[in-house]
Design a protein around this motif. Sequence first.
Motif, PDB file in Angstrom:
ATOM      1  N   MET A   1     108.137  27.739  30.175  1.00  0.00           N
ATOM      2  CA  MET A   1     107.072  28.728  30.016  1.00  0.00           C
ATOM      3  C   MET A   1     106.057  28.212  28.992  1.00  0.00           C
ATOM      4  SD  MET A   1     107.368  32.754  28.872  1.00  0.00           S
ATOM      5  CE  MET A   1     108.448  33.146  30.239  1.00  0.00           C
ATOM      6  N   ASP A   2     104.760  28.162  29.376  1.00  0.00           N
ATOM      7  CA  ASP A   2     103.764  27.626  28.464  1.00  0.00           C
ATOM      8  C   ASP A   2     103.416  28.650  27.387  1.00  0.00           C
ATOM      9  OD1 ASP A   2     101.987  29.484  29.572  1.00  0.00           O
ATOM     10  OD2 ASP A   2     101.135  28.025  30.955  1.00  0.00           O
ATOM     11  N   ALA A   3     102.590  28.210  26.435  1.00  0.00           N
ATOM     12  CA  ALA A   3     102.283  29.054  25.278  1.00  0.00           C
ATOM     13  C   ALA A   3     101.586  30.348  25.690  1.00  0.00           C
ATOM     14  CB  ALA A   3     101.427  28.270  24.292  1.00  0.00           C
ATOM     15  N   ARG A   4     100.651  30.260  26.643  1.00  0.00           N
ATOM     16  CA  ARG A   4      99.940  31.468  27.063  1.00  0.00           C
ATOM     17  C   ARG A   4     100.889  32.458  27.722  1.00  0.00           C
ATOM     18  NH1 ARG A   4      94.895  33.356  27.716  1.00  0.00           N
ATOM     19  NH2 ARG A   4      94.503  34.860  29.386  1.00  0.00           N
ATOM     20  N   ALA A   5     101.781  31.955  28.572  1.00  0.00           N
ATOM     21  CA  ALA A   5     102.741  32.839  29.228  1.00  0.00           C
ATOM     22  C   ALA A   5     103.636  33.527  28.202  1.00  0.00           C
ATOM     23  CB  ALA A   5     103.577  32.045  30.227  1.00  0.00           C
ATOM     24  N   LYS A   6     104.069  32.795  27.191  1.00  0.00           N
ATOM     25  CA  LYS A   6     104.899  33.396  26.144  1.00  0.00           C
ATOM     26  C   LYS A   6     104.123  34.477  25.390  1.00  0.00           C
ATOM     27  CE  LYS A   6     107.857  29.367  25.267  1.00  0.00           C
ATOM     28  NZ  LYS A   6     108.246  28.321  24.291  1.00  0.00           N
ATOM     29  N   LEU A   7     102.854  34.184  25.111  1.00  0.00           N
ATOM     30  CA  LEU A   7     102.028  35.163  24.415  1.00  0.00           C
ATOM     31  C   LEU A   7     101.851  36.429  25.242  1.00  0.00           C
ATOM     32  CD1 LEU A   7     100.213  35.859  22.005  1.00  0.00           C
ATOM     33  CD2 LEU A   7      98.321  34.735  23.201  1.00  0.00           C
ATOM     34  N   LEU A   8     101.636  36.255  26.541  1.00  0.00           N
ATOM     35  CA  LEU A   8     101.462  37.411  27.412  1.00  0.00           C
ATOM     36  C   LEU A   8     102.742  38.237  27.512  1.00  0.00           C
ATOM     37  CD1 LEU A   8      99.353  35.798  30.275  1.00  0.00           C
ATOM     38  CD2 LEU A   8      98.546  37.419  28.544  1.00  0.00           C
ATOM     39  N   ARG A   9     103.884  37.573  27.572  1.00  0.00           N
ATOM     40  CA  ARG A   9     105.157  38.282  27.619  1.00  0.00           C
ATOM     41  C   ARG A   9     105.390  39.064  26.331  1.00  0.00           C
ATOM     42  NH1 ARG A   9     106.922  39.299  32.653  1.00  0.00           N
ATOM     43  NH2 ARG A   9     107.072  37.405  33.911  1.00  0.00           N
ATOM     44  N   SER A  10     105.041  38.450  25.218  1.00  0.00           N
ATOM     45  CA  SER A  10     105.189  39.147  23.934  1.00  0.00           C
ATOM     46  C   SER A  10     104.284  40.368  23.884  1.00  0.00           C
ATOM     47  CB  SER A  10     104.869  38.201  22.777  1.00  0.00           C
ATOM     48  OG  SER A  10     105.787  37.127  22.727  1.00  0.00           O
ATOM     49  N   ARG A  11     103.078  40.214  24.413  1.00  0.00           N
ATOM     50  CA  ARG A  11     102.156  41.342  24.444  1.00  0.00           C
ATOM     51  C   ARG A  11     102.699  42.457  25.335  1.00  0.00           C
ATOM     52  NH1 ARG A  11      98.185  43.828  27.105  1.00  0.00           N
ATOM     53  NH2 ARG A  11      96.350  44.548  25.927  1.00  0.00           N
TER      54      ARG A  11
END
Length: 261
Positions: A1-11
Motif C-alpha cells: 500500500m503506497d503512502a497516499r493509500a495509507k493516508l486515505l485509509r487513516s482518514r
Amino acid sequence: MDARAKLLRSRETLRVALLASEDWQPSYKRDLKTFKALLAGEARLETVTAEYLVGLDQRAPAYVDWSRLPTHVVADAGPVLNNDDAAWKREQTLLTAALLDIITELVATGASAGENLYGIPVGFTTLDEAILVAARTQVAQLVSQVTTTTRDLIRESIQQSIATGEDQAAAVARLSRVINNPVRAELIAHTESVNAYQTGLFNFGKATGAVSKTWDGLAGACKLCGPLIGKTVKIDADFPGGYPHPSRHPRCRCGLIYNYE
C-alpha cells in the motif's frame, strides 16, 4: 500500500469516528454491526468520490476549447465547453466503476439491517439479484446527476473566466477549484450512503410482506423532515415531496419504520 493509500485509509478511520458522533435516528444504531458497516461505507464512498474528482481535475482542462477564452462575450461561453459525448461517457464509466461496489455493499447492509431489526431472516447478500439491480439503478442515476452537474460547473467556471478577463493559467486554476472540491464529495457520500442503506431496507420490507412505512426522525428535525415524522404511507408510495425513503436532503439521518399486518 503506497503512502497516499495509507493516508486515505487513516482518514477513513477518522471519518468513521466523526460520523458515529452525529445525530442519527435511533433505528440505525439498534444493530451495531450494520451501523458500523454503514459508517465504513459512507467514509469509503467519500474517499472514492473525492479521488474521482482529483482525477477529473487533471482531465477537465482537456474538455475546454481554450482558443475561445480571449472573447469577452459571456453569452458565447457555452461553446467553450467541449461537448464531446465520448469523453463524458468515459467519465461516466470511470465514476460507475468507482462507486458500484460500495453502493452495492451499502444496499446489502440496509437489507441485512432489516433482517436483524425485525428478526426475519431472508439471507440477502451482495449477490442477490434485487440488491444488484437496486445498486445499479442508484449508481446510474447518481452518475448521470454528477456528470450533468460537472458539465454545468465547468461551463460556469469558463463563463466566469471570460467575464473577468482571465488568461488560461488563471482559468485553469479557477476550474481546478471548482472540480476538485472535497465538500462536494462529502455531500455526495452523506446523501447516497443513506439512500443505498434505505433502499436495501425497502427491499427487505417488500420481500417480507410489509404493507406500509412510517417516517421516523429526531426531535428538532429540520423544516424539510419535521413535517414528515410520523406520517405513514403504503409500502410502494412516496412521502409528501416525492421521496420513497430518506435521505430527504444532504446529511439527512432520518429513518423508516416498516409496518406489517
